[in-house]
Scaffold this motif. Structure first.
Motif, PDB file in Angstrom:
ATOM      1  N   ALA A  23       0.484  -1.025  -0.210  1.00 11.92           N
ATOM      2  CA  ALA A  23      -0.032  -0.202  -0.276  1.00 11.92           C
ATOM      3  C   ALA A  23       0.921   1.292  -0.182  1.00 11.92           C
ATOM      4  N   GLY A  24       1.863   1.352   0.573  1.00 11.93           N
ATOM      5  CA  GLY A  24       2.477   2.500   0.754  1.00 11.93           C
ATOM      6  C   GLY A  24       2.035   3.486   1.199  1.00 11.93           C
ATOM      7  N   ASP A  25       2.188   4.877   1.068  1.00 14.90           N
ATOM      8  CA  ASP A  25       1.897   5.800   1.826  1.00 14.90           C
ATOM      9  C   ASP A  25       0.937   6.135   1.404  1.00 14.90           C
ATOM     10  N   VAL A  26      -0.212   6.936   1.650  1.00 12.90           N
ATOM     11  CA  VAL A  26      -1.262   7.150   1.785  1.00 12.90           C
ATOM     12  C   VAL A  26      -1.469   8.628   2.431  1.00 12.90           C
ATOM     13  N   GLU A  27      -1.882   9.166   0.944  1.00  6.63           N
ATOM     14  CA  GLU A  27      -2.110  11.024   0.652  1.00  6.63           C
ATOM     15  C   GLU A  27      -3.964  10.989   1.116  1.00  6.63           C
ATOM     16  N   VAL A  28      -4.344  11.585   2.169  1.00  8.38           N
ATOM     17  CA  VAL A  28      -5.739  11.826   1.938  1.00  8.38           C
ATOM     18  C   VAL A  28      -5.842  13.101   1.687  1.00  8.38           C
ATOM     19  N   ARG A  29      -7.044  13.633   0.300  1.00  5.50           N
ATOM     20  CA  ARG A  29      -7.615  14.415   0.724  1.00  5.50           C
ATOM     21  C   ARG A  29      -8.423  14.788   0.299  1.00  5.50           C
ATOM     22  N   ARG A  30      -9.117  16.233   1.923  1.00  7.46           N
ATOM     23  CA  ARG A  30     -10.882  15.834   2.152  1.00  7.46           C
ATOM     24  C   ARG A  30     -10.927  17.139   0.716  1.00  7.46           C
ATOM     25  N   SER A  31     -12.960  17.182   0.367  1.00  7.15           N
ATOM     26  CA  SER A  31     -12.817  18.282  -0.654  1.00  7.15           C
ATOM     27  C   SER A  31     -14.079  19.124  -0.446  1.00  7.15           C
ATOM     28  N   ARG A  32     -13.967  19.959  -0.643  1.00  2.69           N
ATOM     29  CA  ARG A  32     -15.792  20.411   0.186  1.00  2.69           C
ATOM     30  C   ARG A  32     -16.807  19.695  -1.336  1.00  2.69           C
ATOM     31  N   ARG A  33     -16.696  20.045  -1.746  1.00  2.00           N
ATOM     32  CA  ARG A  33     -16.702  19.602  -2.746  1.00  2.00           C
ATOM     33  C   ARG A  33     -18.253  17.396  -3.064  1.00  2.00           C
ATOM     34  N   ARG A  34     -16.987  17.117  -2.261  1.00  2.00           N
ATOM     35  CA  ARG A  34     -17.905  16.376  -2.411  1.00  2.00           C
ATOM     36  C   ARG A  34     -18.485  15.874  -1.512  1.00  2.00           C
ATOM     37  N   SER A  35     -19.749  15.168  -1.406  1.00  2.00           N
ATOM     38  CA  SER A  35     -20.840  14.892  -0.730  1.00  2.00           C
ATOM     39  C   SER A  35     -20.895  13.160   0.199  1.00  2.00           C
ATOM     40  N   ARG A  36     -20.519  12.710  -0.876  1.00  2.00           N
ATOM     41  CA  ARG A  36     -20.716  11.249  -0.696  1.00  2.00           C
ATOM     42  C   ARG A  36     -19.818  10.008  -0.975  1.00  2.00           C
ATOM     43  N   THR A  37     -19.162  10.504  -2.368  1.00  2.00           N
ATOM     44  CA  THR A  37     -17.775  10.155  -3.568  1.00  2.00           C
ATOM     45  C   THR A  37     -16.907   9.592  -2.417  1.00  2.00           C
ATOM     46  N   VAL A  38     -16.167   8.703  -2.737  1.00  2.00           N
ATOM     47  CA  VAL A  38     -14.905   8.442  -2.021  1.00  2.00           C
ATOM     48  C   VAL A  38     -14.491   8.120  -3.591  1.00  2.00           C
ATOM     49  N   SER A  39     -12.848   8.502  -3.399  1.00  2.00           N
ATOM     50  CA  SER A  39     -12.070   8.103  -4.711  1.00  2.00           C
ATOM     51  C   SER A  39     -10.896   7.172  -3.976  1.00  2.00           C
ATOM     52  N   ALA A  40      -9.928   6.639  -4.564  1.00  2.00           N
ATOM     53  CA  ALA A  40      -8.862   6.354  -4.565  1.00  2.00           C
ATOM     54  C   ALA A  40      -8.150   5.888  -5.814  1.00  2.00           C
ATOM     55  N   TYR A  41      -6.702   6.141  -5.948  1.00  2.00           N
ATOM     56  CA  TYR A  41      -5.724   5.822  -7.395  1.00  2.00           C
ATOM     57  C   TYR A  41      -4.280   5.685  -7.170  1.00  2.00           C
ATOM     58  N   ARG A  42      -3.297   5.154  -7.842  1.00  2.00           N
ATOM     59  CA  ARG A  42      -2.251   5.113  -6.917  1.00  2.00           C
ATOM     60  C   ARG A  42      -1.502   6.379  -7.504  1.00  2.00           C
ATOM     61  N   ASP A  43      -0.500   7.085  -7.327  1.00  2.00           N
ATOM     62  CA  ASP A  43       0.356   7.904  -8.255  1.00  2.00           C
ATOM     63  C   ASP A  43       2.028   7.765  -7.407  1.00  2.00           C
ATOM     64  N   GLY A  44       2.653   6.754  -8.493  1.00  2.00           N
ATOM     65  CA  GLY A  44       3.411   6.306  -8.340  1.00  2.00           C
ATOM     66  C   GLY A  44       3.876   5.611  -6.850  1.00  2.00           C
ATOM     67  N   ASP A  45       4.693   5.929  -5.818  1.00  2.00           N
ATOM     68  CA  ASP A  45       4.347   5.335  -4.788  1.00  2.00           C
ATOM     69  C   ASP A  45       3.163   5.572  -3.868  1.00  2.00           C
ATOM     70  N   ARG A  46       2.957   6.094  -3.379  1.00  2.00           N
ATOM     71  CA  ARG A  46       1.705   7.176  -2.960  1.00  2.00           C
ATOM     72  C   ARG A  46       0.321   6.657  -3.528  1.00  2.00           C
ATOM     73  N   THR A  47      -0.502   6.123  -2.706  1.00  2.00           N
ATOM     74  CA  THR A  47      -1.716   5.944  -3.268  1.00  2.00           C
ATOM     75  C   THR A  47      -2.418   7.552  -2.515  1.00  2.00           C
ATOM     76  N   ILE A  48      -3.639   7.961  -3.670  1.00  2.00           N
ATOM     77  CA  ILE A  48      -4.522   9.018  -3.032  1.00  2.00           C
ATOM     78  C   ILE A  48      -5.714   8.615  -2.671  1.00  2.00           C
ATOM     79  N   VAL A  49      -6.372   9.193  -1.374  1.00  2.00           N
ATOM     80  CA  VAL A  49      -7.315   8.646  -1.236  1.00  2.00           C
ATOM     81  C   VAL A  49      -8.499   9.882  -1.046  1.00  2.00           C
TER      82      VAL A  49
END
Length: 209
Positions: A23-49
């Motif tokens: 899984a490596g490092d995980v970066e969590v990004r909070r967004s005001r524009r998201r109300s119910r959806t959650v997404s995740a994707y790989r960015d090199g050795d990191r995972t963005i959630v």
């Protein structure tokens, strides 16, 4: 591309007892524009959630673990083992070639830079380039069927292509591979593209909270 309306970012390493391997490092990004959806994707050795800004810390931990597991499972489906590759080829032969193409082995190889796959009619072995690993499943199926068809017709004459007419995505897959090849040949040094999922960005998993 960054999630618009991002409020806060945090980088954390998931609990080793719960996170999928690699899984490596995980970066969590909070967004005001998201109300119910959650997404995740790989960015090199990191995972963005990407999660809604309203989530509590407990919800953040729960959804990070859930999305890592979902992303890992999806990637595993897109990157079958040699044994699974053989099973997939056998199923394709049965469905599209009346089971007439029977390879002795099907496996991944890393030394094939110019071709997507190869077939030895003499010993009935099929080799698939690692470059295909992670491409959409329907593209992998086309590459497998292409090599399976060579077990029945060695050349690329009319009889060969007639065998692939029953596969509905033959032309689309050929165009897709031509695009990947063009991108690879024209990519700047140390850059490259990767594809994972049917017409989706590489390694993306989505869910609703």
């Amino acid at each position: 591309m960054d999630d618009k309306g991002a409020k806060r970012r945090s980088t954390a390493r998931p609990d080793a007892s719960q996170a999928p391997a690699g899984a490596g490092d995980v970066e969590v990004r909070r967004s005001r524009r998201r109300s119910r959806t959650v997404s995740a994707y790989r960015d090199g050795d990191r995972t963005i959630v990407a999660i809604p800004a309203r989530f509590t810390r407990a919800q953040e931990r729960e959804w990070v673990e859930r999305m890592l597991a979902r992303l890992s499972a999806k990637e595993k489906r897109r990157r079958p083992s040699d044994a699974e590759l053989m099973e997939r080829a056998t199923a394709l032969s049965t469905r599209y070639l009346d089971g007439r193409a029977t390879p002795s082995s099907v496996r991944w190889v890393s030394n094939m830079d110019r071709r997507w796959g190869s077939c030895s009619v003499q010993d009935r072995t099929i080799r698939i380039s690692d470059r295909v690993r992670g491409l959409p499943g329907w593209v992998l199926d086309y590459v497998l069927l292409h090599e399976l068809a060579h077990l029945l017709h060695a050349g690329h004459g009319p009889q060969f292509w007639a065998l692939l007419e029953s596969y509905p995505r033959t032309e689309r897959a050929r165009g897709f591979l031509e695009g990947v090849a063009f991108s690879d040949e024209n990519a700047p040094p140390e850059e490259g593209g990767a594809h994972d999922g049917d017409d989706e960005p590489h390694g993306v998993a989505d869910a609703s909270a």
